[in-house]
Design an enzyme around this catalytic site. Sequence first.
Site, PDB file in Angstrom:
ATOM      1  N   GLU A   1      37.885  34.471  41.402  1.00 20.72           N
ATOM      2  CA  GLU A   1      38.830  34.635  40.328  1.00 20.72           C
ATOM      3  C   GLU A   1      38.290  34.657  38.879  1.00 20.72           C
ATOM      4  O   GLU A   1      38.871  33.684  38.095  1.00 20.72           O
ATOM      5  CB  GLU A   1      39.893  33.806  40.300  1.00 20.72           C
ATOM      6  CG  GLU A   1      41.042  33.966  41.802  1.00 20.72           C
ATOM      7  CD  GLU A   1      41.634  35.219  41.771  1.00 20.72           C
ATOM      8  OE1 GLU A   1      41.693  35.876  41.042  1.00 20.72           O
ATOM      9  OE2 GLU A   1      42.016  35.425  42.993  1.00 20.72           O
TER      10      GLU A   1
ATOM     11  N   CYS B   1      51.871  55.467  48.083  1.00 19.36           N
ATOM     12  CA  CYS B   1      51.404  56.586  48.897  1.00 19.36           C
ATOM     13  C   CYS B   1      50.444  56.517  49.805  1.00 19.36           C
ATOM     14  O   CYS B   1      50.018  57.403  50.540  1.00 19.36           O
ATOM     15  CB  CYS B   1      51.021  57.687  47.763  1.00 19.36           C
ATOM     16  SG  CYS B   1      49.379  57.035  47.109  1.00 19.36           S
TER      17      CYS B   1
END
Length: 209
Positions: free
Chosen positions: A92, A151
């Site tokens: 991170e 999608c």
Amino acid sequence: MHAITRSGWVEVISGSMFSGKTEELLRRLRRAEIADQSVAVYKPAVDDRYGETTIGTHTGRQWDATVIDSEGDGPLAILESAADAEVVAVDEANFFSTALVEVCDALADRGVRVVVSGTDTTFRGEPFEPLPQIMATAEYVDKFRAICTVCGEPATRNQRLIDGEPAHVDDPTILVGAEESYEARCRDCHVVRTDDERPTRRSETRVDD
């Protein structure tokens, strides 16, 4: 370290959330341990999703880590903490200050293999410092992609959701979360809300001169 120059190097694992960045980081750490190399792993104090002193993946894998203050000169503490490490990993990296850039360079200069993982774009689709700076000077960069939840195309964007709706462009850049707050989206399906009336796909956003 490199055999001829005796120098270290920097590896960056970047990409959107849910693309497998931390999974890849843990894979590289496991291989380093198999090679009997000393490993030091670090995480920002702000990220406690998988425990205060562990880094983890969405699939449940974890690794013990040292917590570092991510603000200001906090990342510089890694230089002393990792004095004897052959491999230093930072997860991170996007949550750290730009001091992490100096840390990565200094470690590599003294012969350490540095592996950095983090998302390289904000929820707005903009560069998420300091990762872009580290990528620019790293020897190796791998950019991972997730699957767009809308999608099914390759996803490179972090879609932040607030109560199921796209976040506003003026919302804070850092918000620690997982599936409840984020989705992976492709460029076309990524949405940034710019007003209270309608969400705006990034491809529809215009910048006036």
